[in-house]
Design a protein around this motif. Sequence first.
Motif, PDB file in Angstrom:
ATOM      1  N   ALA A  36    -135.255 -42.601  21.901  1.00  0.00           N
ATOM      2  CA  ALA A  36    -135.455 -41.297  21.270  1.00  0.00           C
ATOM      3  C   ALA A  36    -136.817 -41.243  20.593  1.00  0.00           C
ATOM      4  CB  ALA A  36    -134.355 -41.029  20.257  1.00  0.00           C
ATOM      5  N   VAL A  37    -137.421 -40.076  20.641  1.00  0.00           N
ATOM      6  CA  VAL A  37    -138.659 -39.835  19.929  1.00  0.00           C
ATOM      7  C   VAL A  37    -138.371 -38.874  18.784  1.00  0.00           C
ATOM      8  CG1 VAL A  37    -139.343 -37.938  21.447  1.00  0.00           C
ATOM      9  CG2 VAL A  37    -141.073 -39.155  20.116  1.00  0.00           C
ATOM     10  N   PHE A  38    -138.999 -39.123  17.646  1.00  0.00           N
ATOM     11  CA  PHE A  38    -138.778 -38.306  16.453  1.00  0.00           C
ATOM     12  C   PHE A  38    -140.071 -37.556  16.132  1.00  0.00           C
ATOM     13  CE2 PHE A  38    -138.941 -37.827  11.785  1.00  0.00           C
ATOM     14  CZ  PHE A  38    -137.800 -37.048  11.603  1.00  0.00           C
ATOM     15  N   LEU A  39    -139.979 -36.190  15.999  1.00  0.00           N
ATOM     16  CA  LEU A  39    -141.143 -35.353  15.722  1.00  0.00           C
ATOM     17  C   LEU A  39    -140.911 -34.545  14.457  1.00  0.00           C
ATOM     18  CD1 LEU A  39    -141.736 -33.973  19.341  1.00  0.00           C
ATOM     19  CD2 LEU A  39    -142.886 -35.926  18.260  1.00  0.00           C
ATOM     20  N   GLU A  40    -141.987 -34.320  13.699  1.00  0.00           N
ATOM     21  CA  GLU A  40    -141.909 -33.524  12.481  1.00  0.00           C
ATOM     22  C   GLU A  40    -143.074 -32.526  12.434  1.00  0.00           C
ATOM     23  OE1 GLU A  40    -140.002 -35.581   8.676  1.00  0.00           O
ATOM     24  OE2 GLU A  40    -141.757 -36.670   9.414  1.00  0.00           O
ATOM     25  N   CYS A  41    -142.833 -31.424  11.715  1.00  0.00           N
ATOM     26  CA  CYS A  41    -143.880 -30.437  11.471  1.00  0.00           C
ATOM     27  C   CYS A  41    -143.568 -29.760  10.134  1.00  0.00           C
ATOM     28  CB  CYS A  41    -143.932 -29.398  12.591  1.00  0.00           C
ATOM     29  SG  CYS A  41    -145.214 -28.141  12.363  1.00  0.00           S
ATOM     30  N   GLY A  42    -144.597 -29.455   9.335  1.00  0.00           N
ATOM     31  CA  GLY A  42    -144.325 -28.835   8.044  1.00  0.00           C
ATOM     32  C   GLY A  42    -145.536 -28.103   7.500  1.00  0.00           C
ATOM     33  N   THR A  43    -145.292 -27.070   6.694  1.00  0.00           N
ATOM     34  CA  THR A  43    -146.341 -26.326   6.014  1.00  0.00           C
ATOM     35  C   THR A  43    -145.879 -25.979   4.601  1.00  0.00           C
ATOM     36  OG1 THR A  43    -147.728 -24.351   6.065  1.00  0.00           O
ATOM     37  CG2 THR A  43    -145.500 -24.128   6.914  1.00  0.00           C
ATOM     38  N   HIS A  44    -146.829 -25.895   3.674  1.00  0.00           N
ATOM     39  CA  HIS A  44    -146.518 -25.496   2.308  1.00  0.00           C
ATOM     40  C   HIS A  44    -146.621 -23.986   2.124  1.00  0.00           C
ATOM     41  CE1 HIS A  44    -146.099 -29.480   0.696  1.00  0.00           C
ATOM     42  NE2 HIS A  44    -147.319 -29.850   1.119  1.00  0.00           N
ATOM     43  N   ASN A  45    -146.963 -23.266   3.179  1.00  0.00           N
ATOM     44  CA  ASN A  45    -147.122 -21.820   3.100  1.00  0.00           C
ATOM     45  C   ASN A  45    -145.763 -21.130   3.287  1.00  0.00           C
ATOM     46  OD1 ASN A  45    -150.269 -21.298   3.152  1.00  0.00           O
ATOM     47  ND2 ASN A  45    -149.823 -22.984   4.560  1.00  0.00           N
ATOM     48  N   ASP A  46    -145.435 -20.191   2.383  1.00  0.00           N
ATOM     49  CA  ASP A  46    -144.177 -19.453   2.489  1.00  0.00           C
ATOM     50  C   ASP A  46    -144.293 -18.339   3.535  1.00  0.00           C
ATOM     51  OD1 ASP A  46    -142.886 -20.936   0.534  1.00  0.00           O
ATOM     52  OD2 ASP A  46    -143.761 -19.705  -1.076  1.00  0.00           O
ATOM     53  N   GLY A  47    -143.122 -17.945   4.003  1.00  0.00           N
ATOM     54  CA  GLY A  47    -143.047 -16.807   4.902  1.00  0.00           C
ATOM     55  C   GLY A  47    -143.362 -17.108   6.345  1.00  0.00           C
ATOM     56  N   TYR A  48    -143.290 -18.377   6.738  1.00  0.00           N
ATOM     57  CA  TYR A  48    -143.574 -18.753   8.124  1.00  0.00           C
ATOM     58  C   TYR A  48    -142.334 -19.395   8.751  1.00  0.00           C
ATOM     59  CZ  TYR A  48    -148.570 -17.886   7.636  1.00  0.00           C
ATOM     60  OH  TYR A  48    -149.786 -17.286   7.451  1.00  0.00           O
ATOM     61  N   THR A  49    -142.176 -19.072  10.032  1.00  0.00           N
ATOM     62  CA  THR A  49    -141.140 -19.702  10.838  1.00  0.00           C
ATOM     63  C   THR A  49    -141.803 -20.762  11.726  1.00  0.00           C
ATOM     64  OG1 THR A  49    -139.803 -17.696  10.860  1.00  0.00           O
ATOM     65  CG2 THR A  49    -139.360 -19.341  12.572  1.00  0.00           C
ATOM     66  N   LEU A  50    -141.255 -22.001  11.677  1.00  0.00           N
ATOM     67  CA  LEU A  50    -141.824 -23.110  12.464  1.00  0.00           C
ATOM     68  C   LEU A  50    -140.971 -23.371  13.704  1.00  0.00           C
ATOM     69  CD1 LEU A  50    -142.690 -25.620   9.577  1.00  0.00           C
ATOM     70  CD2 LEU A  50    -144.163 -23.877  10.618  1.00  0.00           C
ATOM     71  N   THR A  51    -141.631 -23.744  14.773  1.00  0.00           N
ATOM     72  CA  THR A  51    -140.922 -24.090  16.006  1.00  0.00           C
ATOM     73  C   THR A  51    -141.777 -25.033  16.847  1.00  0.00           C
ATOM     74  OG1 THR A  51    -139.780 -23.207  17.946  1.00  0.00           O
ATOM     75  CG2 THR A  51    -141.855 -22.142  17.334  1.00  0.00           C
ATOM     76  N   PHE A  52    -141.098 -25.855  17.692  1.00  0.00           N
ATOM     77  CA  PHE A  52    -141.798 -26.742  18.619  1.00  0.00           C
ATOM     78  C   PHE A  52    -141.902 -26.065  19.975  1.00  0.00           C
ATOM     79  CE2 PHE A  52    -139.992 -30.029  15.701  1.00  0.00           C
ATOM     80  CZ  PHE A  52    -141.197 -30.551  15.266  1.00  0.00           C
ATOM     81  N   VAL A  53    -143.020 -26.248  20.632  1.00  0.00           N
ATOM     82  CA  VAL A  53    -143.226 -25.741  21.986  1.00  0.00           C
ATOM     83  C   VAL A  53    -143.598 -26.926  22.870  1.00  0.00           C
ATOM     84  CG1 VAL A  53    -144.586 -24.238  23.471  1.00  0.00           C
ATOM     85  CG2 VAL A  53    -143.940 -23.479  21.171  1.00  0.00           C
ATOM     86  N   TYR A  54    -142.858 -27.126  23.970  1.00  0.00           N
ATOM     87  CA  TYR A  54    -143.056 -28.261  24.866  1.00  0.00           C
ATOM     88  C   TYR A  54    -143.678 -27.792  26.177  1.00  0.00           C
ATOM     89  CZ  TYR A  54    -139.556 -30.142  21.662  1.00  0.00           C
ATOM     90  OH  TYR A  54    -138.869 -30.518  20.536  1.00  0.00           O
ATOM     91  N   ALA A  55    -144.540 -28.643  26.726  1.00  0.00           N
ATOM     92  CA  ALA A  55    -145.083 -28.414  28.068  1.00  0.00           C
ATOM     93  C   ALA A  55    -144.793 -29.663  28.884  1.00  0.00           C
ATOM     94  CB  ALA A  55    -146.574 -28.125  28.010  1.00  0.00           C
ATOM     95  N   ALA A  56    -143.633 -29.647  29.561  1.00  0.00           N
ATOM     96  CA  ALA A  56    -143.201 -30.800  30.343  1.00  0.00           C
ATOM     97  C   ALA A  56    -143.781 -30.717  31.747  1.00  0.00           C
ATOM     98  CB  ALA A  56    -141.685 -30.861  30.384  1.00  0.00           C
ATOM     99  N   PRO A  57    -143.795 -31.828  32.499  1.00  0.00           N
ATOM    100  CA  PRO A  57    -144.245 -31.793  33.892  1.00  0.00           C
ATOM    101  C   PRO A  57    -143.428 -30.779  34.687  1.00  0.00           C
ATOM    102  CG  PRO A  57    -144.064 -34.054  33.141  1.00  0.00           C
ATOM    103  CD  PRO A  57    -143.469 -33.190  32.059  1.00  0.00           C
ATOM    104  N   PRO A  58    -144.000 -30.245  35.754  1.00  0.00           N
ATOM    105  CA  PRO A  58    -143.299 -29.218  36.551  1.00  0.00           C
ATOM    106  C   PRO A  58    -141.910 -29.687  36.984  1.00  0.00           C
ATOM    107  CG  PRO A  58    -145.584 -29.410  37.242  1.00  0.00           C
ATOM    108  CD  PRO A  58    -145.340 -30.534  36.279  1.00  0.00           C
ATOM    109  N   GLY A  59    -140.938 -28.813  36.810  1.00  0.00           N
ATOM    110  CA  GLY A  59    -139.570 -29.092  37.233  1.00  0.00           C
ATOM    111  C   GLY A  59    -138.720 -29.733  36.163  1.00  0.00           C
ATOM    112  N   TYR A  60    -139.276 -30.029  34.999  1.00  0.00           N
ATOM    113  CA  TYR A  60    -138.516 -30.706  33.947  1.00  0.00           C
ATOM    114  C   TYR A  60    -138.711 -29.955  32.625  1.00  0.00           C
ATOM    115  CZ  TYR A  60    -138.311 -34.429  37.352  1.00  0.00           C
ATOM    116  OH  TYR A  60    -138.106 -35.144  38.502  1.00  0.00           O
ATOM    117  N   SER A  61    -137.729 -30.103  31.741  1.00  0.00           N
ATOM    118  CA  SER A  61    -137.792 -29.435  30.441  1.00  0.00           C
ATOM    119  C   SER A  61    -137.201 -30.347  29.390  1.00  0.00           C
ATOM    120  CB  SER A  61    -137.023 -28.110  30.478  1.00  0.00           C
ATOM    121  OG  SER A  61    -135.650 -28.341  30.779  1.00  0.00           O
ATOM    122  N   VAL A  62    -137.552 -30.051  28.145  1.00  0.00           N
ATOM    123  CA  VAL A  62    -137.066 -30.841  27.018  1.00  0.00           C
ATOM    124  C   VAL A  62    -135.892 -30.109  26.384  1.00  0.00           C
ATOM    125  CG1 VAL A  62    -137.628 -31.773  24.749  1.00  0.00           C
ATOM    126  CG2 VAL A  62    -139.329 -31.849  26.592  1.00  0.00           C
TER     127      VAL A  62
END
Length: 508
Positions: A36-62
Amino acid sequence: MGKALSLLLFLLSTSVGLEDFFFLTPKQTNVIVGRAVFLECGTHNDGYTLTFVYAAPPGYSVSSQTLNEDIAGGGRKINTTFIVTKELNTTTVRCLAIGSTYEETNPAVIYAYELPDGTRNNRVCQLANYTFVTWDPIFAPPGIGLTFRITDNMGLNSVTSDLHHSFSYTKENYFDYKASVTVIVNATAANQIGYSNSTNISKTLNGTIPLTVEYRCDDNGGNWTFVFHTKLDHLNINECSINNETLKDAMIVSCNEEQCVNNSGKVSITKNEINSTNSLPAKRKYNHTLCFNYLGRLIISQLLETSTHDIQDIEYLSQNDTTSLCLRFHLIDHCEIQSIHLHVERGSELLPFNVMVPNKIFEWCASTIPATSSNNNGNWSLFACDGPGHICTNPAVVLENIMLNINIATTHNTIATTYTTHTITRSLSHATSIVSFSSPSPSSTLSSTINLTVPVIVPVIVAGFIVLVITMLAVIVVVCAKSSKKERSKQTTKDPNKQQKIQTTVHI
């Protein structure tokens, strides 16, 4: 002009602000396949929605589940965990912040590293008491560390980061040697460690170093020239050749009872062959040791015994007849000698003989030694020297524990002796023989008479050689370790008319 300047200042302020917008971002990392790989993302700014966007090799998804967390004092943090398959290799991940502005991180790359099946092209060999194990390189990208664990049936359990490993045992040969190599994969950024399948090695090992010795008398008769040749087939490409490594710092250390001589300046090395030439004084006994360096290991062979006496060996033939003394003499082919002096002694009792030499290999018997009372029957020692003389103080050959029934108090004016030359087709019988000889001329028989006067009791103390093997080995180790590389010398040209070739295998 004023509007343009204002726009530029706005862009600069926005750029500076982006550097500090995220306090956590996905990091480029290497992950072991199936982990397993563990990823984090964070901001101190209020009013924002955070999300991860993946670009996997063709034919595969995360497929992952993201967890959101508010931060005390303002801001938001998200994290996710998912299993990395080999198909997701080179997948990129970005973190998006959507609110009053749109922000995104630089893409982080996820590299999926698949554990190797094991090591390939495993090779193992032995030189003297050192065993070497090697294998082919294994690819690892930056961020992946590889080490190798080696175990064997001799108790070894070692880890190395090299593509080879060497270790020392006291045992000479391994007829059922078994080893196992396991690759240890360390994905540091992901804090992961993985183990490959073990690769098993099974082989019969032989650390024997074959040493071919040719020697001849110099023209002046004062020295002998030795030509040593060694070819180490252990290190050919199919056995244990490692990184094109060659032999280094080779030398022959020759020791007699007085000193050791290092002839590293007369050694040439070609690939895995060693040729060495040395000139040594006559009428001496030597222990020769081959030393060289391979992959940082100092390889030291077992002592090889040679002699620069004309008499190379004597066999005691009359083991079942204590009233006669029968011997078979082996002389070196290239030196001329007319007579041999020998004597047998027991304590202060001494019986000398002068033997005329008819050929290079011959038998001689003093067959009229009379039987006496049992108290005169016992173990005698025989000493033989090159040339005539009364007593032998620098013996070429010494034989111990000869059973003879001799009346030392009786004088015999004549002792009939028989000389026989014949072809020797078997190895020398006694355990101390160190050489094998080629066949001499066809058999012939001669008769002669030797005048011999036996003294009543001749008190003689004969100084013998005492060779301290442990001390000599220590001297050799010091000489080998301190010697530096010398220039390669040309291999000495061999003269077939003056040389006697002796094949000796030294077991290490």
